[in-house]
Motif scaffolding. Structure first.
Motif, PDB file in Angstrom:
ATOM      1  N   LYS A   9       0.837  -1.206   0.000  1.00 54.94           N
ATOM      2  CA  LYS A   9       0.000   0.000   0.000  1.00 54.94           C
ATOM      3  C   LYS A   9       0.875   1.261   0.000  1.00 54.94           C
ATOM      4  CE  LYS A   9      -3.670   2.263   2.612  1.00 54.94           C
ATOM      5  NZ  LYS A   9      -4.493   2.223   3.820  1.00 54.94           N
ATOM      6  N   ASP A  10       1.921   1.243   0.816  1.00 57.33           N
ATOM      7  CA  ASP A  10       2.845   2.383   0.864  1.00 57.33           C
ATOM      8  C   ASP A  10       3.580   2.534  -0.464  1.00 57.33           C
ATOM      9  OD1 ASP A  10       2.164   2.881   3.533  1.00 57.33           O
ATOM     10  OD2 ASP A  10       3.721   1.531   4.263  1.00 57.33           O
ATOM     11  N   ILE A  11       3.994   1.413  -1.040  1.00 58.55           N
ATOM     12  CA  ILE A  11       4.710   1.446  -2.310  1.00 58.55           C
ATOM     13  C   ILE A  11       3.795   1.955  -3.427  1.00 58.55           C
ATOM     14  CG2 ILE A  11       5.811  -0.009  -4.073  1.00 58.55           C
ATOM     15  CD1 ILE A  11       6.998  -1.609  -1.694  1.00 58.55           C
ATOM     16  N   ASP A  12       2.538   1.529  -3.411  1.00 55.99           N
ATOM     17  CA  ASP A  12       1.577   2.037  -4.405  1.00 55.99           C
ATOM     18  C   ASP A  12       1.451   3.553  -4.308  1.00 55.99           C
ATOM     19  OD1 ASP A  12       1.109  -0.544  -5.283  1.00 55.99           O
ATOM     20  OD2 ASP A  12      -0.785  -0.774  -4.183  1.00 55.99           O
ATOM     21  N   GLN A  13       1.454   4.076  -3.085  1.00 53.24           N
ATOM     22  CA  GLN A  13       1.358   5.525  -2.877  1.00 53.24           C
ATOM     23  C   GLN A  13       2.595   6.231  -3.422  1.00 53.24           C
ATOM     24  OE1 GLN A  13      -1.382   7.094  -1.790  1.00 53.24           O
ATOM     25  NE2 GLN A  13      -0.367   9.032  -2.202  1.00 53.24           N
ATOM     26  N   ILE A  14       3.769   5.641  -3.200  1.00 52.12           N
ATOM     27  CA  ILE A  14       5.014   6.218  -3.725  1.00 52.12           C
ATOM     28  C   ILE A  14       4.954   6.260  -5.253  1.00 52.12           C
ATOM     29  CG2 ILE A  14       7.513   5.870  -3.961  1.00 52.12           C
ATOM     30  CD1 ILE A  14       7.388   4.577  -1.116  1.00 52.12           C
ATOM     31  N   GLU A  15       4.443   5.195  -5.866  1.00 50.91           N
ATOM     32  CA  GLU A  15       4.319   5.162  -7.325  1.00 50.91           C
ATOM     33  C   GLU A  15       3.430   6.303  -7.827  1.00 50.91           C
ATOM     34  OE1 GLU A  15       4.727   0.622  -8.886  1.00 50.91           O
ATOM     35  OE2 GLU A  15       2.922   1.053  -7.723  1.00 50.91           O
ATOM     36  N   LEU A  16       2.299   6.490  -7.161  1.00 51.27           N
ATOM     37  CA  LEU A  16       1.360   7.544  -7.573  1.00 51.27           C
ATOM     38  C   LEU A  16       1.967   8.935  -7.407  1.00 51.27           C
ATOM     39  CD1 LEU A  16      -2.012   6.250  -6.094  1.00 51.27           C
ATOM     40  CD2 LEU A  16      -1.409   6.470  -8.516  1.00 51.27           C
ATOM     41  N   GLU A  17       2.596   9.184  -6.275  1.00 48.14           N
ATOM     42  CA  GLU A  17       3.139  10.511  -5.983  1.00 48.14           C
ATOM     43  C   GLU A  17       4.305  10.889  -6.891  1.00 48.14           C
ATOM     44  OE1 GLU A  17       4.159  10.413  -1.847  1.00 48.14           O
ATOM     45  OE2 GLU A  17       2.059  10.474  -1.206  1.00 48.14           O
TER      46      GLU A  17
END
Length: 130
Positions: A9-17
């Motif tokens: 979930k954290d990695i997905d957020q990093i990808e989006l940002e």
């Protein structure tokens, strides 16, 4: 399950940002993007997840005594992080004046403060008074 995959979930957020793609594989992580700045920012964010910062000066811990030496008591603060409480005598009375005689305190929980971290990463501790 790999630690970083558990943080998906954290990695997905990093990808989006950062507009990057991140692939977490068995022993490495691939970060790809069109812009070097975004890739570097994403790399730093993933590293912070994979290797969270260790103890910092001024932080308090409830650690466990690992061993007692002539230098003091070695206290486990977190997995893989230990510090030295140089004068544990206020917590553990010495028998015959020798700290080795206090080996029965191994495993005892101790409230400590990180007082110093030297250039080699060695952590000095002070006991907190109850």
């Amino acid at each position: 399950m790999d630690f970083l995959e558990a943080k998906r979930k954290d990695i997905d957020q990093i990808e989006l940002e950062n507009s990057v793609g991140i692939s977490v594989l068995a022993s490495w992580t691939l970060i790809r993007g069109l812009d070097a700045s975004s890739v570097h920012t994403a790399m730093a964010a993933v590293a912070a997840i994979a290797r969270p910062p260790g103890p910092q000066v001024g932080e308090y811990y409830l650690g466990s005594v690992v061993k007692v030496t002539e230098e003091g008591a070695v206290i486990s603060l977190a997995p893989g992080k230990e510090g030295l409480l140089r004068d544990p005598s206020s917590l553990f009375p010495r028998v015959n004046g020798k700290s080795e005689d206090t080996l029965d305190v191994v495993g005892v929980k101790v409230a400590v403060e990180v007082t110093q971290i030297d250039d080699e990463g060695k952590i000095s501790l002070a006991a907190l008074k109850a």
